[in-house]
Design a protein around this motif. Structure first.
Motif, short mmCIF file in Angstrom:
data_model
loop_
_atom_site.label_atom_id
_atom_site.label_comp_id
_atom_site.label_asym_id
_atom_site.label_seq_id
_atom_site.Cartn_x
_atom_site.Cartn_y
_atom_site.Cartn_z
N HIS A 27 0.37 -1.01 -0.02
CA HIS A 27 -0.34 -0.10 0.16
C HIS A 27 0.98 1.12 -0.02
N ASP A 28 2.23 1.30 0.31
CA ASP A 28 3.02 2.48 0.32
C ASP A 28 3.98 2.41 -1.13
N MET A 29 3.71 1.95 -1.95
CA MET A 29 4.60 1.73 -2.85
C MET A 29 5.06 3.19 -3.53
N GLY A 30 4.22 4.17 -3.46
CA GLY A 30 4.71 5.52 -3.99
C GLY A 30 5.59 6.36 -3.38
N ARG A 31 5.06 6.30 -2.21
CA ARG A 31 6.62 6.66 -1.03
C ARG A 31 7.73 6.00 -1.32
N THR A 32 7.90 5.10 -1.80
CA THR A 32 9.42 4.72 -1.38
C THR A 32 9.81 4.52 -2.69
N LEU A 33 9.62 4.91 -3.95
CA LEU A 33 10.00 5.11 -5.12
C LEU A 33 11.55 5.40 -5.17
N ARG A 34 11.00 7.01 -4.10
CA ARG A 34 12.78 7.79 -4.31
C ARG A 34 13.84 7.11 -3.67
N ARG A 35 13.59 6.29 -2.93
CA ARG A 35 14.65 5.37 -2.06
C ARG A 35 14.87 4.95 -3.06
N ARG A 36 13.79 3.47 -3.72
CA ARG A 36 14.44 2.34 -4.39
C ARG A 36 15.49 3.34 -5.16
N LEU A 37 14.75 4.00 -6.00
CA LEU A 37 15.67 4.56 -7.52
C LEU A 37 17.49 4.99 -6.42
N VAL A 38 17.58 5.77 -5.24
CA VAL A 38 18.35 5.90 -5.06
C VAL A 38 19.14 4.93 -4.72
N ALA A 39 18.72 3.87 -4.58
CA ALA A 39 19.68 2.39 -3.57
C ALA A 39 19.86 2.23 -5.05
N ALA A 40 19.64 2.14 -6.39
CA ALA A 40 20.09 1.94 -7.95
C ALA A 40 20.90 2.41 -8.24
N GLY A 41 21.45 3.41 -8.11
CA GLY A 41 22.22 4.41 -7.83
C GLY A 41 21.70 5.25 -9.25
N VAL A 42 20.29 6.08 -9.22
CA VAL A 42 19.91 6.63 -10.79
C VAL A 42 19.90 8.16 -9.67
N ARG A 43 20.19 9.56 -11.17
CA ARG A 43 20.65 10.18 -10.82
C ARG A 43 19.90 11.50 -10.66
N ASP A 44 20.11 12.93 -10.41
CA ASP A 44 19.25 13.73 -10.60
C ASP A 44 17.80 13.56 -10.54
N LEU A 45 17.55 12.75 -9.65
CA LEU A 45 16.15 12.55 -8.89
C LEU A 45 15.25 13.82 -8.46
N THR A 46 14.20 13.69 -8.92
CA THR A 46 12.73 14.57 -8.78
C THR A 46 11.36 13.64 -7.90
N ALA A 47 11.60 14.20 -6.84
CA ALA A 47 10.34 12.95 -6.29
C ALA A 47 8.96 13.79 -5.84
#
Length: 276
Positions: free
Chosen positions: A189-209
């Motif tokens: 149920h909380d997937m939306g709020r976890t997206l930024r953390r998951r992409l940070v862990a995957a090495g994605v950069r220049d993130l906007t949330a």
């Protein structure tokens, strides 16, 4: 829509539904895509994905294909096009039946195990899919694998924990939500709020949330996105004790008639550049 779901929401396994329920869910997907609040979410996502002419994009969990066709119009050019992948063969067939001639290729497949080479696309759109899978991080790694270094990834998903109502008895709303959780709403149920953390862990950069709060001022508007306020959803699809559905829907109708109905739900849009 992916296999090995954590839940049994109607949207999780469309191919396994009865013909009646399959038609209801397909119609619901179309109606959701047309809802002004979902369109606003998609406007934010488009700004995050940054599609440009000539790009090859992937729409993972593409549903009836309206986003894939809109993206195809933005990347139109000598090499521009969109791969639209959905796990449901019924949904893929519906998407093909609505094709408008744009450069979209519709495929039935698993977003966690794509039959695509490394670095195959310039960007990925993945909308309200990860809440339905067992292992979101595995899917994200696969989406990154098929995206070229420096490409864009845009994830859109719901934070069902943010769902709230006003105008009806709070205790009744809480009771209904407890019963429909994992049925009308996913276990994740909380997937939306976890997206930024998951992409940070995957090495994605220049993130906007960006959290976007969908606001529904009438039961009719809310029913397009929220099945637990939709009286057209068959009674046998509810996972509630006898009488609770009827009591709840009567309160929803009364709140609508008095103008006091309110529902809010936050959807997150997270985008960034893939590792070089």
């Amino acid at each position: 829509m992916e296999p090995a779901q954590k839940d049994r929401t109607p949207f999780s396994d469309i191919d396994g539904l009865t013909a009646q329920m399959s038609e209801i869910v397909l119609d619901a997907l179309t109606a959701m895509g047309r809802h002004p609040e979902i369109q606003r979410v998609r406007d934010i996502a488009l700004a995050g994905l940054r599609p440009t002419p000539g790009q090859r994009l992937l729409d993972a969990g593409s549903g009836s294909g309206e986003v894939a066709r809109a993206l195809a119009a933005r990347v139109a050019g000598a090499s521009g096009g969109v791969l639209a992948v959905d796990h449901s063969s019924a949904v893929t067939a519906a998407a093909i039946s609505r094709h408008d001639g744009s450069n979209v290729r519709y495929l039935t497949g698993d977003a966690g195990d794509l039959d695509l080479p490394d670095n195959h696309v310039d960007g990925v759109w993945c909308e309200r899919l990860l809440q339905h899978v067992d292992d979101a991080d595995t899917v994200i790694r696969e989406l990154l694998r098929v995206t070229r270094p420096g490409g864009r990834i845009c994830l859109i998903d719901t934070d069902w924990g943010s769902l709230a109502f006003d105008g009806m008895p709070a205790g009744l709303a809480d009771l209904v939500l407890r019963h429909v959780h994992g049925h009308f709403t996913p276990q994740q149920h909380d997937m939306g709020r976890t997206l930024r953390r998951r992409l940070v862990a995957a090495g994605v950069r220049d993130l906007t949330a960006t959290p976007f709060t969908c606001f529904f001022a009438t039961p009719e508007s809310a029913a397009v996105v929220l099945p637990m306020v939709n009286p057209d959803v068959p009674a046998d699809a509810w996972a509630t004790p006898p009488g609770l559905r009827e009591e709840w829907l009567a309160c929803v109708e009364a709140a609508g008639a008095s103008g006091t109905f309110l529902a809010v739900l936050t959807i997150w849009v997270v985008a960034g550049s893939t590792p070089r």
